[in-house]
Design an enzyme around this catalytic site. Structure first.
Site, PDB file in Angstrom:
ATOM      1  CG  ASN A   9      -1.718   1.226   1.406  1.00  0.00           C
ATOM      2  OD1 ASN A   9      -1.822   2.023   0.483  1.00  0.00           O
ATOM      3  ND2 ASN A   9      -2.303   1.400   2.579  1.00  0.00           N
ATOM      4  CD1 TRP A  10       3.234   0.896  -2.926  1.00  0.00           C
ATOM      5  CD2 TRP A  10       3.527   2.168  -4.759  1.00  0.00           C
ATOM      6  NE1 TRP A  10       3.920   0.139  -3.844  1.00  0.00           N
ATOM      7  CE2 TRP A  10       4.114   0.904  -4.991  1.00  0.00           C
ATOM      8  CE3 TRP A  10       3.577   3.127  -5.774  1.00  0.00           C
ATOM      9  CZ2 TRP A  10       4.750   0.580  -6.189  1.00  0.00           C
ATOM     10  CZ3 TRP A  10       4.215   2.800  -6.965  1.00  0.00           C
ATOM     11  CH2 TRP A  10       4.802   1.541  -7.163  1.00  0.00           C
ATOM     12  CE  LYS A  11       0.210   3.191   4.699  1.00  0.00           C
ATOM     13  NZ  LYS A  11       0.298   3.266   6.141  1.00  0.00           N
ATOM     14  CG  HIS A  95      -5.401   1.495   5.362  1.00  0.00           C
ATOM     15  ND1 HIS A  95      -4.956   2.478   6.218  1.00  0.00           N
ATOM     16  CD2 HIS A  95      -4.380   0.627   5.200  1.00  0.00           C
ATOM     17  CE1 HIS A  95      -3.702   2.210   6.546  1.00  0.00           C
ATOM     18  NE2 HIS A  95      -3.322   1.096   5.936  1.00  0.00           N
ATOM     19  CD  GLU A  97      -2.567   5.220   6.943  1.00  0.00           C
ATOM     20  OE1 GLU A  97      -2.593   5.315   5.704  1.00  0.00           O
ATOM     21  OE2 GLU A  97      -1.607   4.713   7.566  1.00  0.00           O
ATOM     22  CD  GLU A 167      -3.157  -3.101   7.402  1.00  0.00           C
ATOM     23  OE1 GLU A 167      -2.035  -3.265   6.942  1.00  0.00           O
ATOM     24  OE2 GLU A 167      -3.850  -2.106   7.164  1.00  0.00           O
ATOM     25  N   GLY A 173       2.741   1.777  10.892  1.00  0.00           N
ATOM     26  CA  GLY A 173       3.641   2.914  10.750  1.00  0.00           C
ATOM     27  C   GLY A 173       4.339   3.299  12.042  1.00  0.00           C
ATOM     28  N   GLY A 235       5.090   1.176   4.781  1.00  0.00           N
ATOM     29  CA  GLY A 235       6.387   1.838   4.599  1.00  0.00           C
ATOM     30  C   GLY A 235       7.393   1.031   3.797  1.00  0.00           C
TER      31      GLY A 235
HETATM   32  C1  PEP Z   1      -0.448  -0.200   6.319  1.00  0.00           C
HETATM   33  O1  PEP Z   1      -0.581   1.006   6.260  1.00  0.00           O
HETATM   34  O2  PEP Z   1      -1.299  -0.969   5.845  1.00  0.00           O
HETATM   35  C2  PEP Z   1       0.753  -0.717   6.958  1.00  0.00           C
HETATM   36  C3  PEP Z   1       0.783  -1.961   7.310  1.00  0.00           C
HETATM   37  O3  PEP Z   1       1.763   0.200   7.148  1.00  0.00           O
HETATM   38  P1  PEP Z   1       3.216  -0.110   7.762  1.00  0.00           P
HETATM   39  O4  PEP Z   1       3.733  -1.367   7.099  1.00  0.00           O
HETATM   40  O5  PEP Z   1       4.041   1.080   7.426  1.00  0.00           O
HETATM   41  O6  PEP Z   1       3.024  -0.299   9.235  1.00  0.00           O
END
Ligand code: PEP
Length: 250
Positions: A9-11, A95, A97, A167, A173, A235
């Site tokens: 997931n590049w966000k 997600h 976020e 998650e 993050g 990330g």
């Molecule tokens: C995500 O945003 O889905 C995620 C898992 O981020 P990170 O790997 O940066 O914790």
């Protein structure tokens, strides 16, 4: 049989030039991978480019979000049809976020799920508890409710379009990862909740990804757990070498 999947997931990262550079690296490093499905989710504006770049290789493209309506006066939004039309048939929904910063509720996500299914899309459905839920030992109830309210209304035959991504919000993050045992415990619980609501076959066949600070140095021990079928990576998906190392750890 459930699939092994590593999704990035590049966000809101990577402009067009950076997207092209990362895709080119990923193509050479992971383009011929077999046995693991690789998915990347760049920003909307670069989805079409990504799909064109990746046609010849074993890397699929997903959108990071989608609106629940078919079309209309929803300024700034993207529909399922728009995604389908450029060849994108996978979407990340729910997600943390989106839930935290854009007010996406379970009820809204249930609508998005329905719309995506109407368009025969594959959904990577994200959910997970916050730190206070875990501290108060409420994490199983929170996760079960997210699933019940956002997803468990779908028909049995729609489960072939579903990939789950557990998650824990406190691990996204933050550099803090759920231990392999915590991930396994929750993934097993998720399968039992699905078996209770549907049946054991569906529970056994759905892929459940873990997401939350997965890095090259911890991926292997998390992926080794029997109910963890891969990862949703934030990330570390922005760097071809790290993402490749994670994919190869599965
Ligand atoms: C995500 O945003 O889905 C995620 C898992 O981020 P990170 O790997 O940066 O914790």
């Amino acid at each position: 049989m459930r699939k092994k999947i590593v999704a990035g997931n590049w966000k809101m990262n990577k402009n067009l030039a950076e997207t092209e550079a990362l895709l080119s690296d990923l193509k050479s490093k992971l383009g011929n991978i077999s046995g693991t499905q690789i998915i990347v989710a760049p920003t909307f504006v670069n989805l079409q480019k990504a799909n064109e770049e990746l046609t010849q290789v074993n890397i699929d493209v997903a959108a990071q979000n989608m609106h629940q309506s078919e079309n209309g006066a929803f300024t700034g939004e993207i529909s399922a049809d728009m995604l389908n039309n450029i060849g994108v048939d996978t979407v990340i929904l729910g997600h943390s976020e989106r839930r935290a910063y854009f007010g996406e509720t379970d009820a809204l996500l249930a609508q998005k799920v329905d719309t995506a299914l109407t368009h025969n899309m594959t959904i990577i459905f994200c959910f997970g508890e916050e730190l206070q839920d875990r501290k108060s030992e409420n994490h199983f109830a929170v996760v079960e409710n997210q699933l019940k309210n956002g997803l468990f209304h779908i028909d049995t035959n729609a489960w072939k379009n579903i990939v789950l991504a557990y998650e824990p919000v406190w691990a996204i993050g933050t550099g803090e990862t759920a231990s392999p045992e915590q991930a396994q415990e929750m993934h097993a619980f998720i399968r039992s909740a699905i078996a209770k609501a549907y049946d054991q076959t569906i529970a056994d066949e759905v892929s459940i990804l873990y997401g939350g600070s997965v890095k090259p140095n911890n991926a292997e021990e998390i992926f080794a757990k029997q109910d963890v079928d891969g990862g949703l990576i934030g990330g570390a998906a922005l760097d071809a070498e790290s993402f490749t190392a994670i994919a190869n750890a599965l």
